[in-house]
Scaffold this motif. Structure first.
Motif: not given
Length: 374
Positions: A327, A331, A334, A364-365, A367-368
């Protein structure tokens, strides 16, 4: 298991003349004459000597004496620490050696002596040149003392950094921008700007709970940070990481180390050590493991740290992480659609919105790793 050599060294001096209203650092307000300061500095010097004998200081490229207020400890104790470092590692001019100082305890004599002992960068905690704002923050100095401290530092040091704060209760945009302008005019070659964050168990935090203080307005802070960026760019400063601007050649190498995944050794109370191998990294504070990342987590964290820096992450960095972390490429696509990052010349960099909305970008990073672990 052997770990990669430490390349950065942090020494924590946790004493101040007084605690500021916003401070939640591991510090203590003690008179400089208190015997506890002697005992602590002697123990810190011993820890540095032991680290040198253990071979842990052989690859050190940057040293940072932070706090607290190292200058509050006084010249004799600083001399002990710096002399110990000089006999325990290669404290040459090629090693960036920073010392934090506050205006009320930085003297011309101290400037001359720490410079002679190997310090080549001073970081002065000013926060504001507005006396009303300084009183609100609970600082122990006034604007004139701050200007005198910078002037004294410039007598020996080319590399002088000034810390400023945005979003202080009662601080207007005009007051903040005037402080940025005064730091530039005073000859600072590096400026760090921090939006005020109100932490629990601080005087500001307790006032917030009682309803006597409001949370800093994020829009006003963003406007202040944008104005600071404009003023500093006009004066020849470049932003190199989220909170820091420097004249050419004066970016803090120790800062860069922290945001580049470089192993570092922390000595002193509450100082953190980060050790790593190709398989992962671990952070240790006061002998306790506070964070442990496997290789996948380390790759994700390195991408997040890259977004705190102007140069960002290369296409190769992202592609390498994508081999092991599902992802990653989606990511970043996005993040670009959300205008948090920009892609150009083979690199992913934070956009202007990304600088201002850092928590969203970094989250957000990170969360990877959570998604990959699920």
């Amino acid at each position: 298991m052997p770990h990669d050599p430490y390349r950065a060294l942090y020494l924590h001096v946790p004493f101040c003349v007084s605690r500021c209203a916003y401070c939640d650092f591991a510090t203590q307000a003690l008179p400089a004459s208190d015997p506890a300061v002697d005992a602590y500095v002697e123990a810190l010097a011993l820890a540095a000597r032991r680290a040198g004998r253990a071979g842990e200081l052989g690859a050190i490229e940057t040293v940072y004496l932070g706090g607290g207020t190292p200058s509050h400890a006084g010249l004799s104790r600083l001399s002990l620490l710096l002399y110990t470092l000089s006999t325990s590692m290669h404290l040459t001019p090629d090693v960036e050696c920073t010392m934090e100082a506050n205006p009320e305890s930085l003297t011309g004599r101290m400037v001359a002596d720490v410079w002679a002992l190997g310090v080549n960068r001073l970081s002065i905690g000013v926060q504001s040149f507005d006396n009303a704002v300084l009183r609100t923050l609970g600082r122990a100095h006034d604007a004139d003392a701050a200007l005198r401290a910078i002037e004294a530092a410039r007598e020996r040091f080319d590399n002088v950094s000034v810390d400023l704060m945005a979003g202080v209760p009662g601080q207007s945009l005009a007051s903040f921008t005037a402080s940025v302008a005064r730091a530039i005019a005073a000859g600072a070659t590096h400026v760090s700007i921090y939006p005020l964050v109100i932490e629990e168990n601080t005087p500001f935090g307790r006032a917030l709970e009682r309803g006597e203080l409001q949370e800093p307005d994020e829009d006003e802070q963003a406007e202040a940070m944008e104005e600071a960026a404009r003023l500093l760019a006009h004066a020849g400063f470049s932003r190199y990481e989220v909170a820091s601007y420097a004249q050419p050649g004066f970016a803090c190498r120790h800062n860069r180390a922290y945001w580049s995944g470089v192993p570092y050794l922390g000595l002193g109370r509450s100082a953190t050590t980060m050790a790593q191998t190709a398989e992962g990294r671990v952070r240790i504070t006061d002998g306790v493991v506070t964070d442990r990342l496997d290789r996948r987590g380390m790759l994700v964290e390195d991408l997040m740290l890259a977004m705190r820096r102007t140069e960002g992450a290369s296409d190769e960095d992202v592609a390498q992480a994508a081999l092991e972390v599902p992802g990653v490429e989606a990511c970043f696509a996005d993040l670009a659609r959300l205008d948090l990052v920009e892609h150009a010349c083979g690199r992913w960099r934070p956009s202007e919105r990304g600088w201002l909305c850092g928590n969203e970008l970094y989250g957000r990073i990170l969360d990877l790793d959570l998604g990959a672990s699920a």
